[in-house]
Write a protein that holds these residues in place. Structure first.
Motif, PDB file in Angstrom:
ATOM      1  N   LEU A  25       0.812  -1.214   0.000  1.00  0.00           N
ATOM      2  CA  LEU A  25       0.000   0.000   0.000  1.00  0.00           C
ATOM      3  C   LEU A  25       0.848   1.268   0.000  1.00  0.00           C
ATOM      4  O   LEU A  25       0.394   2.321  -0.425  1.00  0.00           O
ATOM      5  N   ILE A  26       2.092   1.160   0.457  1.00  0.00           N
ATOM      6  CA  ILE A  26       2.998   2.315   0.391  1.00  0.00           C
ATOM      7  C   ILE A  26       3.230   2.690  -1.066  1.00  0.00           C
ATOM      8  O   ILE A  26       3.189   3.870  -1.428  1.00  0.00           O
ATOM      9  N   LEU A  27       3.462   1.700  -1.916  1.00  0.00           N
ATOM     10  CA  LEU A  27       3.650   1.959  -3.346  1.00  0.00           C
ATOM     11  C   LEU A  27       2.393   2.607  -3.929  1.00  0.00           C
ATOM     12  O   LEU A  27       2.488   3.580  -4.683  1.00  0.00           O
ATOM     13  N   VAL A  28       1.232   2.081  -3.587  1.00  0.00           N
ATOM     14  CA  VAL A  28      -0.027   2.647  -4.084  1.00  0.00           C
ATOM     15  C   VAL A  28      -0.158   4.100  -3.627  1.00  0.00           C
ATOM     16  O   VAL A  28      -0.513   4.985  -4.419  1.00  0.00           O
ATOM     17  N   ALA A  29       0.141   4.362  -2.361  1.00  0.00           N
ATOM     18  CA  ALA A  29       0.049   5.721  -1.837  1.00  0.00           C
ATOM     19  C   ALA A  29       1.021   6.663  -2.554  1.00  0.00           C
ATOM     20  O   ALA A  29       0.670   7.808  -2.873  1.00  0.00           O
ATOM     21  N   VAL A  30       2.228   6.196  -2.824  1.00  0.00           N
ATOM     22  CA  VAL A  30       3.215   7.017  -3.528  1.00  0.00           C
ATOM     23  C   VAL A  30       2.737   7.311  -4.950  1.00  0.00           C
ATOM     24  O   VAL A  30       2.844   8.449  -5.432  1.00  0.00           O
ATOM     25  N   LEU A  31       2.196   6.313  -5.634  1.00  0.00           N
ATOM     26  CA  LEU A  31       1.693   6.520  -6.994  1.00  0.00           C
ATOM     27  C   LEU A  31       0.516   7.498  -7.001  1.00  0.00           C
ATOM     28  O   LEU A  31       0.438   8.372  -7.879  1.00  0.00           O
ATOM     29  N   ILE A  32      -0.377   7.370  -6.040  1.00  0.00           N
ATOM     30  CA  ILE A  32      -1.504   8.305  -5.941  1.00  0.00           C
ATOM     31  C   ILE A  32      -0.996   9.713  -5.656  1.00  0.00           C
ATOM     32  O   ILE A  32      -1.448  10.687  -6.269  1.00  0.00           O
ATOM     33  N   SER A  33      -0.035   9.813  -4.759  1.00  0.00           N
ATOM     34  CA  SER A  33       0.541  11.115  -4.426  1.00  0.00           C
ATOM     35  C   SER A  33       1.206  11.754  -5.647  1.00  0.00           C
ATOM     36  O   SER A  33       0.996  12.935  -5.933  1.00  0.00           O
ATOM     37  N   ALA A  34       1.992  10.972  -6.361  1.00  0.00           N
ATOM     38  CA  ALA A  34       2.671  11.487  -7.553  1.00  0.00           C
ATOM     39  C   ALA A  34       1.656  11.869  -8.632  1.00  0.00           C
ATOM     40  O   ALA A  34       1.784  12.925  -9.270  1.00  0.00           O
TER      41      ALA A  34
END
Length: 193
Positions: A25-34
């Motif tokens: 979910l960290i990767l998902v959060a980073v992608l959403i943030s970017a």
């Protein structure tokens, strides 16, 4: 003690599975943030829902991986003091601290979080921000995180007692290397088996 150790192994397995799964979910959060930042800069469009989703995801990882962190012995401790103690003394300190501090705290948090989550769920609570998200899923993750942490605290207590009695070898990783290196070696060992 054998039954308690079996239950401890089950709790460890569940928390290890949950901890490893939510790390993505960290990767998902980073992608959403970017993506959100790129859209905001390129098109001058922003969304509270995307911003809230980021903190939902980070919060979920933090709450659901806390038990896994405890199980892996990667929680914060004062190494300057801890390293000066013998292994047996550290085991006693862990046992006493788990019983007197950790367990009462997590049980209290589960007790307090249940009505907080349930009221939010029943009322369909929504963020006060324009375009915000439903809030109860985030509150449910807080409750779930403390439930998992309570189970892991009990598991750690059982294991510390068993280690002190000499019933089992210490199952806690010693962390002679960085966690990423240990994980890579562990995966390589499992692949060979």
């Amino acid at each position: 003690m054998a039954g308690l150790l079996a239950l401890s192994r089950l709790v460890d397995t569940i928390n290890e599975f949950v901890g490893r799964q939510v790390s993505w979910l960290i990767l998902v959060a980073v992608l959403i943030s970017a993506g959100n930042a790129s859209i905001r800069k390129a098109f001058d469009i922003s969304s509270n829902a995307w911003l809230e989703l980021q903190w939902y995801l980070y919060g979920t990882v933090f709450m659901l991986a806390a038990a896994y962190t405890l199980q892996r012995n990667e929680h914060v401790r004062i190494d300057i003091l801890s390293n000066r103690l013998s292994k047996r003394t550290r085991d006693w300190v862990d046992l006493i601290c788990h019983i007197t501090f950790l367990l009462p705290f997590v049980v209290l948090m589960v007790w307090l979080c249940w009505p907080w989550f349930w009221l939010s769920y029943r009322s369909g609570e929504i963020s006060a921000n324009a375009g915000g998200l439903v809030i109860w899923p985030a509150k449910m993750m807080v409750l779930a995180g403390f439930i998992l942490l309570t189970a892991q605290a009990l598991s750690e207590i059982v294991k510390r007692i068993a280690v002190l009695r000499g019933d089992i070898d210490d199952p806690t990783p010693s962390h002679d290397m960085p966690p990423a290196a240990e994980a890579a070696i562990e995966m390589e060992t499992k692949a060979r088996d």
